[in-house]
Design a protein around this motif. Structure first.
Motif, short mmCIF file in Angstrom:
data_model
loop_
_atom_site.label_atom_id
_atom_site.label_comp_id
_atom_site.label_asym_id
_atom_site.label_seq_id
_atom_site.Cartn_x
_atom_site.Cartn_y
_atom_site.Cartn_z
N ARG A 119 13.54 -4.72 17.10
CA ARG A 119 13.78 -4.13 15.79
C ARG A 119 12.45 -3.87 15.08
N VAL A 120 12.41 -2.85 14.22
CA VAL A 120 11.22 -2.61 13.42
C VAL A 120 11.02 -3.79 12.47
N ASN A 121 9.83 -4.34 12.48
CA ASN A 121 9.50 -5.49 11.62
C ASN A 121 8.85 -4.94 10.35
N ARG A 122 9.67 -4.60 9.37
CA ARG A 122 9.15 -3.98 8.15
C ARG A 122 8.25 -4.92 7.34
N PRO A 123 8.54 -6.22 7.26
CA PRO A 123 7.58 -7.10 6.58
C PRO A 123 6.20 -7.09 7.23
N LEU A 124 6.17 -6.99 8.56
CA LEU A 124 4.88 -6.92 9.26
C LEU A 124 4.17 -5.61 8.96
N VAL A 125 4.90 -4.51 8.97
CA VAL A 125 4.30 -3.20 8.65
C VAL A 125 3.78 -3.21 7.21
N ALA A 126 4.55 -3.79 6.30
CA ALA A 126 4.11 -3.88 4.91
C ALA A 126 2.84 -4.71 4.78
N ALA A 127 2.74 -5.79 5.55
CA ALA A 127 1.54 -6.63 5.51
C ALA A 127 0.33 -5.87 6.03
N LEU A 128 0.52 -5.05 7.04
CA LEU A 128 -0.58 -4.22 7.54
C LEU A 128 -1.08 -3.27 6.45
N GLY A 129 -0.14 -2.79 5.64
CA GLY A 129 -0.53 -1.94 4.52
C GLY A 129 -1.24 -2.72 3.45
N GLU A 130 -0.71 -3.87 3.08
CA GLU A 130 -1.30 -4.69 2.02
C GLU A 130 -2.70 -5.17 2.38
N LEU A 131 -2.94 -5.42 3.66
CA LEU A 131 -4.25 -5.87 4.11
C LEU A 131 -5.25 -4.72 4.28
N GLY A 132 -4.80 -3.50 4.08
CA GLY A 132 -5.69 -2.35 4.19
C GLY A 132 -5.94 -1.88 5.61
N LEU A 133 -5.20 -2.43 6.57
CA LEU A 133 -5.45 -2.08 7.97
C LEU A 133 -4.91 -0.71 8.33
N LEU A 134 -3.80 -0.31 7.73
CA LEU A 134 -3.28 1.03 7.99
C LEU A 134 -4.20 2.09 7.42
N GLU A 135 -4.83 1.77 6.30
CA GLU A 135 -5.79 2.70 5.72
C GLU A 135 -6.99 2.87 6.65
N ARG A 136 -7.47 1.77 7.21
CA ARG A 136 -8.58 1.85 8.17
C ARG A 136 -8.18 2.61 9.42
N LEU A 137 -6.92 2.47 9.80
CA LEU A 137 -6.41 3.19 10.96
C LEU A 137 -6.64 4.68 10.85
#
Length: 410
Positions: free
Chosen positions: A36-54
């Motif tokens: 299943r998609v782990n939306r809390p994990l995806v949200a944490a990646l956003g909050e930590l700025g890692l998706l932005e760095r991506l």
């Protein structure tokens, strides 16, 4: 290409990422339901700025509409590789969630309109929207030019009909980058890329139970309406959008594999130092010492090839397809070898549910298939080599040997 050695800033960042993966992301991954998609994990990646760095945006800039312009510049391949390798070492689920956000969204970065970017990229960066890359079909995986999903003209737009299969994040993604055939019989030249929100009428999906723990599903398109506003890039030029995306992400698949391999090796080094057999620790057995030396050497060779391919992409080199294919080929095959060897050296305990190597053993198999199987990478490499040789021969024919004199290697 330069000889690779990470600078102190890059090294410190990789260490920080490993710590984040182990301490903040791993607990979120462990709470999730497999498949299943782990939306809390995806949200944490956003909050930590890692998706932005991506996406190559400057660190610290806001993950909102004002970040879109920076994101539009596109990802840096080397930074993407460092991200994926470091996260994979500490939490493969976090690495995969991040990579899938990039794979599904990069077609918008490279070919989307301003409206498409403004609508979706800030949501992806913040971890609020889940993306998916919908290329594979039941009969068109490695041969992407054989896509059969039809885009039939309809009132200034199209209706999509057909099926996609083995799509990561399906059927739970919020939008899909979909590749469909707009011109029959045209091969790769007749494919168009579309941005399709998940709530479009006629779009349905189902989860597939796979060995890999991340979500994978099938999508069914029944006269799904799309307009010219949904096109990514130019009509009938979607195959280029797909290949440009894969050229960026193939080296980083190699980085994912290197991260897993390094985690397996480090676990093995700790195990053979503690485990005693035949009168002493396993590490003192020559056969074991030679095995771990081979594992470490292969990992380092794969890592350097991945970094070189990423640098070639960042520099706009002409041989990116070949280097990307080489990096994915060597790194994924190396990871398979290393994880298998690590399991062998650990023995039965490594196959117990919940053991790191049991987890890696399931994770490491899929990268040898997706984004172009190992055999496809070899075909790409050979094709590029033949093209280089033909080009060199043509240049040579125009040189001093062109007037009938014997070529030095004829």
């Amino acid at each position: 290409m330069p000889v690779f050695s990470l600078d102190p800033v890059q090294t410190a960042w990789c260490t920080q990422l490993r710590t984040l993966a182990a301490e903040k992301l791993r607990p979120l991954a462990e709470k999730a339901e497999p498949g299943r998609v782990n939306r809390p994990l995806v949200a944490a990646l956003g909050e930590l700025g890692l998706l932005e760095r991506l996406f190559g945006a400057a660190a610290g800039s806001p993950a909102g509409a004002e970040a879109t312009a920076a994101v539009g510049a596109g990802a840096r391949a080397l930074e993407l590789c460092l991200l994926r390798e470091s996260l994979a070492y500490g939490c493969t689920e976090a690495e995969t969630a991040l990579a899938l956000q990039g794979l599904g969204s990069y077609p918008i970065v490279q070919a989307g309109t301003a409206a498409q970017r403004e609508r979706w990229l800030p949501e992806v960066i913040a971890g609020r929207a889940v993306a998916a890359f919908a290329l594979s079909e039941p009969d068109a995986g490695s041969d992407a030019a054989a896509l059969a999903l039809k885009a039939v003209p309809d009132q200034g737009g199209w209706r999509l009909s057909g099926e996609k299969r083995w799509i990561s994040n399906a059927p739970e993604a919020d939008f899909y980058t979909v590749f469909a055939r707009t011109t029959q019989g045209a091969g790769a030249r007749g494919v168009t890329a579309f941005l399709v929100p998940a709530d479009r009428p006629g779009l349905a999906g189902a989860a597939l139970e796979m060995l890999s723990p991340h979500p994978i599903g099938a999508l069914t398109f029944t006269d799904v309406p799309v307009t010219r506003d949904d096109v990514l890039g130019d009509e009938d030029r979607g195959f280029r959008v797909a290949m440009n995306t894969l050229n960026l992400f193939r080296p980083s698949v190699g980085a994912f594999a290197v991260g897993m391999a390094q985690a397996a090796l480090d676990a093995t080094l700790g195990h053979i130092a503690r485990r005693c057999a035949f009168g002493g620790p396993l590490k003192d057995l020559q056969s074991v010492a030679h095995q771990v030396a081979e594992m470490a050497t292969r990992i380092e060779a794969a890592r350097l090839l991945v970094y070189a391919a990423a640098a070639a992409y960042d520099e706009g080199a002409a041989d990116v397809p070949k280097r990307s294919a080489m990096a994915k080929l060597l790194a994924t095959e190396t990871a398979q070898h290393v994880v298998d060897a690590a399991v062998q050296l650990h023995g039965a305990r490594a196959l117990q549910r919940g053991h790191l190597l049991e987890h890696l053993y399931r994770e490491v198999r899929a990268p040898r298939i997706y984004e172009g199987a190992t055999e496809v990478q070899r075909t790409i490499i050979a094709k590029e080599l033949y093209a280089e040789e033909l080009h060199a021969h043509e240049l040579h024919a125009e040189g001093p040997y062109a007037k009938g004199t014997k070529e030095p290697y004829a």
